[in-house]
Design a protein around this motif. Structure first.
Motif, short mmCIF file in Angstrom:
data_model
loop_
_atom_site.label_atom_id
_atom_site.label_comp_id
_atom_site.label_asym_id
_atom_site.label_seq_id
_atom_site.Cartn_x
_atom_site.Cartn_y
_atom_site.Cartn_z
N ARG A 46 1.84 6.22 13.75
CA ARG A 46 2.82 5.73 12.77
C ARG A 46 2.33 4.49 12.03
N GLN A 47 1.04 4.18 12.17
CA GLN A 47 0.53 2.94 11.58
C GLN A 47 -0.83 3.14 10.90
N LEU A 48 -1.05 4.29 10.33
CA LEU A 48 -2.30 4.54 9.61
C LEU A 48 -2.13 3.99 8.19
N TYR A 49 -2.09 2.69 8.11
CA TYR A 49 -1.68 2.01 6.90
C TYR A 49 -2.76 1.99 5.83
N GLY A 50 -2.33 2.21 4.58
CA GLY A 50 -3.15 1.91 3.41
C GLY A 50 -2.67 0.59 2.82
N ARG A 51 -3.07 0.32 1.58
CA ARG A 51 -2.67 -0.92 0.91
C ARG A 51 -2.21 -0.61 -0.50
N THR A 52 -1.36 -1.48 -1.03
CA THR A 52 -1.04 -1.48 -2.46
C THR A 52 -1.55 -2.78 -3.03
N MET A 53 -2.37 -2.67 -4.08
CA MET A 53 -2.99 -3.85 -4.69
C MET A 53 -2.42 -4.04 -6.10
N PRO A 54 -2.35 -5.27 -6.59
CA PRO A 54 -1.87 -5.49 -7.96
C PRO A 54 -2.87 -4.96 -8.97
N SER A 55 -2.37 -4.23 -9.93
CA SER A 55 -3.22 -3.74 -11.02
C SER A 55 -3.23 -4.74 -12.16
N GLU A 56 -4.35 -4.83 -12.86
CA GLU A 56 -4.43 -5.71 -14.02
C GLU A 56 -3.78 -5.08 -15.24
N ARG A 57 -3.40 -3.80 -15.14
CA ARG A 57 -2.78 -3.10 -16.26
C ARG A 57 -1.30 -2.91 -16.02
N ALA A 58 -0.49 -3.27 -17.00
CA ALA A 58 0.96 -3.13 -16.89
C ALA A 58 1.31 -1.65 -16.75
#
Length: 509
Positions: A128-140
């Motif tokens: 239950r913890q095979l985590y990915g990531r969300t990163m901020p995009s430079e594009r709106a």
């Protein structure tokens, strides 16, 4: 006199125990003789697979993978949970087989099976913890993220000294990551391997999972080589010598597969002038003499400050003189047999080379119990006092052989610790916080495992296990070692209705 089981007693015990674990003992046919290091005599005969069979096994595993990767990870975890429960039910039986085939004392054999149970617990939580990531995009209006997906067939090649646990480290994690496993175990521990496989096969059947998620291939080196070279094996996890790793690594890389290598260790403890010697002696004796010196994390060198090296050597020699050597399944035994004569001969050869380099044998050496077990090889754990770290000291000898070296300043001790090709495990015994922190720092030990006031062996499954340099660089078991069993995808989702390019590139058509 230590009582050693007869050939018939040990064979009957091994086969009855394997049967209780679910092995079709009556179906074992073949002309390959297996022996127990406890008495050096035959346990059973069985048949081996040939290299051609590997292609069939990998094909079945690939088919299982296509189904298993669609199963949600928490549901995959349910299979591993059941596997752990069955391991707990068969803990004593599996430990008996480990003792018979690998020669481990009962407490260490039970400890190995407990490691299997523990990694199942870890893997269930991991599902239950095979985590990915969300990163901020430079594009709106864009989302940038990474996701992790099942990798494919995992091949496991394991060694005799941990005939069950290392397979389970790979298998429990691989299964929750969505991968099937094809296992080539040591030729020396086939019944243990078949019993472990049978327990997992029961869990697979109960959970309705694909049968080919777990396969075991008994065979010689050519079977392992075929597994290494097979293009359908996405990850090859191999445990063994550095020499073996030099062969495996390039062959897997040549076909652009992944390899996870757990190879040799020449592990040291630095004992400073401020060390608690009572603590140090206990930690050193277990790490150096436990499992008859046949762990990859066995302590092979002690680097002691000149102010304590004489006293420490005397105390270690005294402790070695009290170590009970004998039948590993008997109460009170602390040192069982070496795996075979070749291992014993390598130890004696190393002692001879070390004394030829000016070392002094201060404890042990030679055979024990050869009068009651002439076909087995029980070695007296040995200590050799050295003035310098010679070639033989820098070379791993897979035996209960400990070298003691002096040092004058702590920087020199770290240099000695690091001045070997291997980089698996290390420790420092000290009451000086600055020394402890320096040993843990980038300027300190260059090993993958670095301990303070504890020996070099006895790792827990929660931490990633593995080493650097000629140890191979792989990591198994805990922490984020799961990433080796999955593939990463970087995803960009555009919900803006526009199509801006990264870095402000203008490509207007």
């Amino acid at each position: 006199m230590t009582s050693i089981p007869t050939q018939s007693e040990l064979s009957a015990l091994a086969l009855d125990t394997a049967r209780r674990c679910g092995v079709d003992v009556d179906g074992l046919t073949g002309d390959v003789v297996t022996r127990s290091p406890i008495n050096g005599q035959q346990v059973t005969t069985l048949g081996w697979r040939d290299a051609a069979y590997v292609d069939e096994a990998v094909g079945r595993a690939e088919e299982a993978f296509r189904a298993w990767r669609r199963v949600p990870a928490p549901a995959r975890g349910a299979l591993v949970k059941r596997f752990g429960e069955l391991l707990a039910e068969h803990k004593d039986d599996l430990a008996v087989l480990v003792s018979i085939e690998a020669g481990k004392i009962t407490s260490e054999a039970r400890g190995e099976i407990q490691e299997m149970i523990d990694i199942c617990d870890f893997a269930v939580g991991l599902s239950r913890q095979l985590y990915g990531r969300t990163m901020p995009s430079e594009r709106a209006g864009h989302r940038l993220m990474e996701t992790w997906h099942p990798l494919g067939v995992v091949g496991v090649v394991s060694a005799f000294n941990f005939p069950a646990a290392v397979w389970s480290w790979n298998t429990a994690v691989a299964l929750v990551c969505g991968d099937p496993v094809v296992w080539k175990p040591s030729e020396l521990t086939p019944l243990t391997s078949l019993a472990c496989h049978a327990v997992l096969a029961q869990a697979i059947a109960e959970q309705g999972a694909p049968e080919a998620l777990s396969q075991v291939l008994l065979g010689g080196p050519e079977v392992g080589q075929a597994l290494v070279e097979h293009p359908g094996v996405a990850l090859l996890s191999a445990t063994g010598s550095t020499r073996m790793g030099r062969l495996v690594g390039p062959r897997v890389a040549e076909r652009f597969g992944r390899s996870l290598l757990e190879l040799g260790g020449n592990n040291a403890a630095v004992v400073s002038g401020s060390a608690d010697l009572d603590l140090a002696v206990r930690g050193i004796v277990f790490s150096a003499a436990g499992t008859a010196g046949q762990r990859c994390t066995t302590m092979r060198r002690v680097i002691a400050h000149t102010s304590v090296v004489d006293e420490l050597t005397d105390r270690l020699a005294s402790a070695y003189g009290r170590l009970p050597i004998g039948n590993p399944m008997a109460d009170g035994t602390l040192v069982g047999p070496m795996i075979n004569q070749r291992a014993y001969d390598a130890m004696e050869s190393a002692i001879s080379a070390a004394t030829g380099d000016g070392g002094k044998l201060v404890a042990g050496g030679g055979r024990a119990l050869d009068d009651v077990a002439p076909d087995a090889f029980y070695a007296r754990p040995a200590i050799v006092r050295m003035d310098a770290q010679t070639e033989v000291v820098a070379r791993e000898t897979f035996a209960p052989l400990l070298y003691v070296l002096p040092y004058d300043d702590f920087a020199g001790a770290i240099e000695l610790n690091n001045a070997v090709p291997q980089g698996l495990s290390s420790s420092v015994f000290t009451s000086d916080q600055a020394e402890a922190e320096l040993f843990l720092s980038p300027e300190g030990s260059d090993c993958g495992i670095v301990n303070v006031n504890i020996g070099t062996s006895g790792a827990e499954i929660g931490g990633a296990f593995g080493g650097e340099k000629e140890t191979g660089g792989g990591r198994e078991s805990g922490s984020d070692a799961w990433r080796a069993y999955m593939r990463r995808a970087t995803n960009t989702v555009n919900f803006s209705g526009e199509l801006p390019l990264a870095q402000g590139v203008d490509f207007t058509v």
